[in-house]
Motif scaffolding. Sequence first.
Motif, mmCIF file in Angstrom:
data_model
loop_
_atom_site.group_PDB
_atom_site.id
_atom_site.type_symbol
_atom_site.label_atom_id
_atom_site.label_comp_id
_atom_site.label_asym_id
_atom_site.label_seq_id
_atom_site.Cartn_x
_atom_site.Cartn_y
_atom_site.Cartn_z
ATOM 1 N N LEU A 743 0.830 -1.211 0.000
ATOM 2 C CA LEU A 743 0.000 0.000 0.000
ATOM 3 C C LEU A 743 0.864 1.260 0.000
ATOM 4 O O LEU A 743 0.608 2.204 -0.767
ATOM 5 C CB LEU A 743 -0.924 -0.011 1.223
ATOM 6 C CG LEU A 743 -1.922 -1.172 1.283
ATOM 7 C CD1 LEU A 743 -2.574 -1.263 2.658
ATOM 8 C CD2 LEU A 743 -2.986 -1.022 0.209
ATOM 9 N N ILE A 746 2.444 2.425 -3.360
ATOM 10 C CA ILE A 746 1.475 3.020 -4.299
ATOM 11 C C ILE A 746 1.230 4.476 -3.907
ATOM 12 O O ILE A 746 1.199 5.379 -4.755
ATOM 13 C CB ILE A 746 0.142 2.226 -4.298
ATOM 14 C CG1 ILE A 746 0.390 0.789 -4.768
ATOM 15 C CG2 ILE A 746 -0.898 2.914 -5.169
ATOM 16 C CD1 ILE A 746 -0.820 -0.137 -4.667
ATOM 17 N N GLU A 747 1.087 4.710 -2.616
ATOM 18 C CA GLU A 747 0.864 6.079 -2.145
ATOM 19 C C GLU A 747 2.096 6.942 -2.424
ATOM 20 O O GLU A 747 1.981 8.109 -2.787
ATOM 21 C CB GLU A 747 0.562 6.081 -0.642
ATOM 22 C CG GLU A 747 -0.771 5.423 -0.319
ATOM 23 C CD GLU A 747 -1.182 5.619 1.124
ATOM 24 O OE1 GLU A 747 -0.569 6.444 1.820
ATOM 25 O OE2 GLU A 747 -2.131 4.943 1.564
ATOM 26 N N THR A 791 -4.945 9.192 -1.590
ATOM 27 C CA THR A 791 -4.778 7.724 -1.631
ATOM 28 C C THR A 791 -5.130 7.089 -0.289
ATOM 29 O O THR A 791 -5.585 5.953 -0.240
ATOM 30 C CB THR A 791 -3.332 7.327 -2.027
ATOM 31 O OG1 THR A 791 -2.422 8.104 -1.244
ATOM 32 C CG2 THR A 791 -3.073 7.541 -3.508
ATOM 33 N N ASN A 795 -7.382 4.024 0.744
ATOM 34 C CA ASN A 795 -6.782 3.027 1.642
ATOM 35 C C ASN A 795 -7.714 2.658 2.796
ATOM 36 O O ASN A 795 -7.697 1.534 3.285
ATOM 37 C CB ASN A 795 -5.454 3.577 2.170
ATOM 38 C CG ASN A 795 -4.638 2.511 2.887
ATOM 39 O OD1 ASN A 795 -4.855 1.316 2.663
ATOM 40 N ND2 ASN A 795 -3.711 2.921 3.716
ATOM 41 N N LEU A 861 -5.006 2.219 -6.229
ATOM 42 C CA LEU A 861 -4.719 1.548 -4.958
ATOM 43 C C LEU A 861 -5.890 0.653 -4.573
ATOM 44 O O LEU A 861 -5.700 -0.498 -4.173
ATOM 45 C CB LEU A 861 -4.479 2.605 -3.869
ATOM 46 C CG LEU A 861 -4.108 2.057 -2.483
ATOM 47 C CD1 LEU A 861 -3.092 2.977 -1.807
ATOM 48 C CD2 LEU A 861 -5.292 1.891 -1.564
ATOM 49 N N GLU A 865 -5.611 -3.429 -4.308
ATOM 50 C CA GLU A 865 -5.895 -4.114 -3.050
ATOM 51 C C GLU A 865 -7.003 -5.154 -3.220
ATOM 52 O O GLU A 865 -6.941 -6.234 -2.634
ATOM 53 C CB GLU A 865 -6.267 -3.067 -1.986
ATOM 54 C CG GLU A 865 -6.643 -3.606 -0.632
ATOM 55 C CD GLU A 865 -5.531 -4.342 0.112
ATOM 56 O OE1 GLU A 865 -4.390 -4.393 -0.377
ATOM 57 O OE2 GLU A 865 -5.823 -4.897 1.186
#
Lengths: 882, 281
Positions: A743, A746-747, A791, A795, A861, A865
């Motif tokens: 995660l 990606i951020e 993001t 998330n 994201l 996921e």
Amino acid sequence: MKISNLKLDEIFHTLVTSDRGLDRGEATRRLAEFGPNGIEETRRKPLLLRFAGQFTHFLAILLWIAAALSLLSEYLHPGEGMGMLGAAILTVIFLNAGFTFFQEYRAERALDAMKKMLPFRVKTLRDGLVSEVPAADIVPGDILLLEEGDRVPADTRIIECTSMSVSNALLTGESEPVSRSSTPFDGDMLASPNIAFAGTTVVGGSGRGAVFATGMRTEFGRIAQLTGTVTPGLSPLQKEIVKITRIIGAIATIMGLLFFIIGQFIGRTFWDNFLFAVGIIVANVPEGLLPTVTLSLAMASRRMARRNVIIKTLISVETLGSVSVICTDKTGTLTKNIMIVAETACLGNDPHGNDEWLHTVGMLCNNARELDGEIRGDPTEIALLREARSARVRHGGLRIREFPFDAERKRMSTITTVDGAPMMLTKGAPESVLAICRECRIGGRNVTFDNALRSEADRLYGMLMDRGLRVLACAIRSIDSAEAVTNSAAAERDLTFLGFIGLEDPPRPEVAAAIRKCRAGGIRIIMITGDATRTALAVAKRIGLVQKGAVAIEGGNFERMSDGDLRTALSEGEVIFSRMTPKHKLRVVNILKEEGERVAVTGDGVNDAPALKRADIGIAMGLSGTDVAREAADMILLDDNFASIVNAIEEGRAVYENIRKFISYIFSSNIPEIVPYLAFVLFRIPLPLTIMQILAVDIGTDMLPALALGAEKPSPDLMQRPPRSPRERLLNLPLLARAYLFLGPIEAMAGMFGFFFILSTGGWQWGDVLPAHSTLYLQATTACLAAIIITQVANIFACRSFRESIFTLGFFSNKMIFAGILSEILILLFIVYTPAGNALFGTAPIFGNVWFILALFALSLFAAEEIRKAIARRYCSGGAVE
Amino acid sequence: MRYQRILTAINEHVQSEIAARYALQFAAAAGACLDICFVEEPGHQTEHGQIARAAAERMQNRAKAAGVPCRLLYERGDPLTEIRRIVKTDVVDLVFVATRGEDVKRRFYTGTMARRLSRGLPCSVALVRVVHLGRIHPKEILVPLKSRLSHAAERAAFIAVLSRAFDSRVHLFHVTRPLRTFFHGEMHLTPLEWDQRLPADISRFIEELNRRRTAHERRLAPGVAGRVISVEAAVRRHDLIVMGASERGRAGSLLRGNPVEQVLRETPCDLIVLKPVHENQ
């Protein structure tokens, strides 16, 4: 040899006193040597020091250093915003200390409640004269004069008494008064009838006694000492948070130092490298974690209150979730504490042939009374009276004399005129009543109670006990008007046995399901009851507590067993403790804890307090509990119901799961906070994210969404899993890998893309140095910050479950998520589009097209996921999905 | 190690008489002679002297009844000086002295009479703190042990005689520092795992006890020594604690605390603090 074994002259000799009491000089000397007779607080760390401790742990020290260096930098290089950073870090330190202290703080009021249980003034003999002195001045050797209604101020050996009885409820939990005598006793001092213990009450008669222990050395003081000193130690969550902060602190420090050294090698200025090192530390440390954990626990405790559970210390919320053993009382917790007559039985062909007389004894040898339309008294006697009334008993009676129940005789008798003739009516424990019967009534005739009939009576008694009934035997005898009945021993003889009354305290209807839930959730339940073994086993079987052959340990055996034997017994699958008193509980809890179990224990009496304090979770009864038990416990059951404990455990497990969810969420944003600093050092670009902007995420935008994750509903299979292992880490490798390697990157990509997108559209070339206050630079850092926050919005949906798709969970099943997102966006808009936000965080407004691009990263994201979860569901087992 | 002459100091306080009872039982079990000594300090109230003499006579009668050879010694002067003189002259092996209220109120290791006697006498000293007059013969004796034990042989001999004197069960108890690592914090070990970490000195002490055929149980627990010892005694209802005298100096006690002092303050039962001097005899 103990004081209870001694004769009168030996008592005086041992205590160096006489029947005239002490002289005043000796009393004064002894007071100076033994100290005042009262409950003293054991020395504890002062509150201020405990609060100060929150500023001196490893993470706090790290932050102090960072704050000091920032303030030093402000002094050396004014105007570069380091002063504000220093102030922000100091705020974080105080915020974290405040929240942690709030979690751990608990007012210790159990001892205050105990202090109120000792009298203020007592009558004593000094120099042979009766004098009333403050109870605090009583010393060993004093002769006390005790009368009905007096509270006993110190442990006292009775030297003479007249019909004296005391209530030992405070120490033994037994509400029935027990008679006292002055004759030597060879058994256990606690059970000795010649001792009146401090804190107990004289309920009948009067007597004199010699004090042999005062203050904290009395039995009552021992309970107070244990209540004040035993602790369960750190809770599992506290231990985990210590570990997390140390690991993160170490990572942050090592990274900061490492890149500081690299920076020095590649020729950046000391100042740049220093800024970088502080930035790395601040970026790594999850500043918002502790406040979020505290607030999440507070929310859970409110939810528990709606389920009849009051949580006294926040940290207990999570501890509940880790419980592996529940030690529970039976009466009132597993059962309703409402007695009803379930069965009557007598010898002969007709088991109900003597019902009329059984109910007559039940009604007339009974102290329950009707007041204001309600029957009041002992639950057993209320049940007997109700049953007699519903059976419409014909006989009436007038009581002439009563021999009250006491723990030694285990029976109660009255001499009552029944239909004009005086009769002895007796009811009590079968072994006690049968022993004084000479005849029994079968088919309306009295026959000799021979061995064969006695064996038959024993069989009948056993049969009733096996049904889980509390059994009373009833007997009668006609009294000759010329007969002199002086005492119970003379009166209670040659009785005619009528039969048994079986009473039942029905199990609470919801208990069986709660026990099944515990069984499925791998939680052991150990019943600790004062009832007889067969009754306890029958009830346990009925509610599903035992299935196979359970190990039953009786109080007497328990005291003789060594720790090793007890450890072995407790390692067996199903254990029941019967004929136990509250004093035994602490030992059970200690042994379970030494074996690494996480123990919840229920209690209501004063002498339950040490066990309640020692257990990981002490559970006091809200309805029947004493003030001392309630003060010593971590949680209070408002309905005294075992099922509420299981509900609370389920809530506790959900809290732990949710804490892991928001840790994933909070830790994910660490990577996009760190990467800009690495790029700044390694690629010589302008710093993409300032330290104030990092703090805006960590203790600003991340907080409310994380809290919303704390309100996620428990997974349906939560109580199907075993209790988590003590070795299971809150911050384990799969969780870190998901946050830091999946995660987070990606951020970070989103943040760096936003930063370079603004720079490149503004004409920036690689190697250009931008002034810190140029609009282009401010907009670029703003885009980086906005990317992280946008993001993080995606998330939050990702972190709602470790393996379930959001489409399965339902987008709108946790409405707090949307409140969290709204707060996140509002804070972001404030930072980006208001002059105050711009000034505080070093930002500048950005254009609409930037938002659109950043939103694409958020969607990416989210999609990535969902794909990961789908793969995890398909290919991975439960443990490795994070 | 064999105790042949034991001295007990009596004064006007009832604790000293109770301490003397311990000394008497001990002497009877050890087959030793008992000296009952009262030192009247200059300026002492006459009444106090009378009380002490009465107590000494009561003790003498008890000793006679128990068949223990006994002497009454009345002296005048500084208690430490006089008792030291008697110890040297009469070759006393062990002195029983009761601690006073001041030992608990003041810091024990900063100059109380008990401290002076413990430090200043050339023989072993058993300081007795009496708090509970109801447990006349201690049946359960708790013996806390440090990791590093000096005078293991004498300590074991003392415990063995005491256990014989009262026909008591002995519970050895070692409080150890909790096992901690920087990243994992405190580690949980089960009693069996703790048992495997039994320090060598304690093993030696256990051997000495075994040699004297003194049955015992043992337990290890992690925690802060002083508090854990008094909690253990309260939980398990021990009748007597016997522990070694602190070897921590004044500065050490002030800085790091003193477990003996803490147990003196918080003990739920009588306590004997033993300062042994006989090494491996």
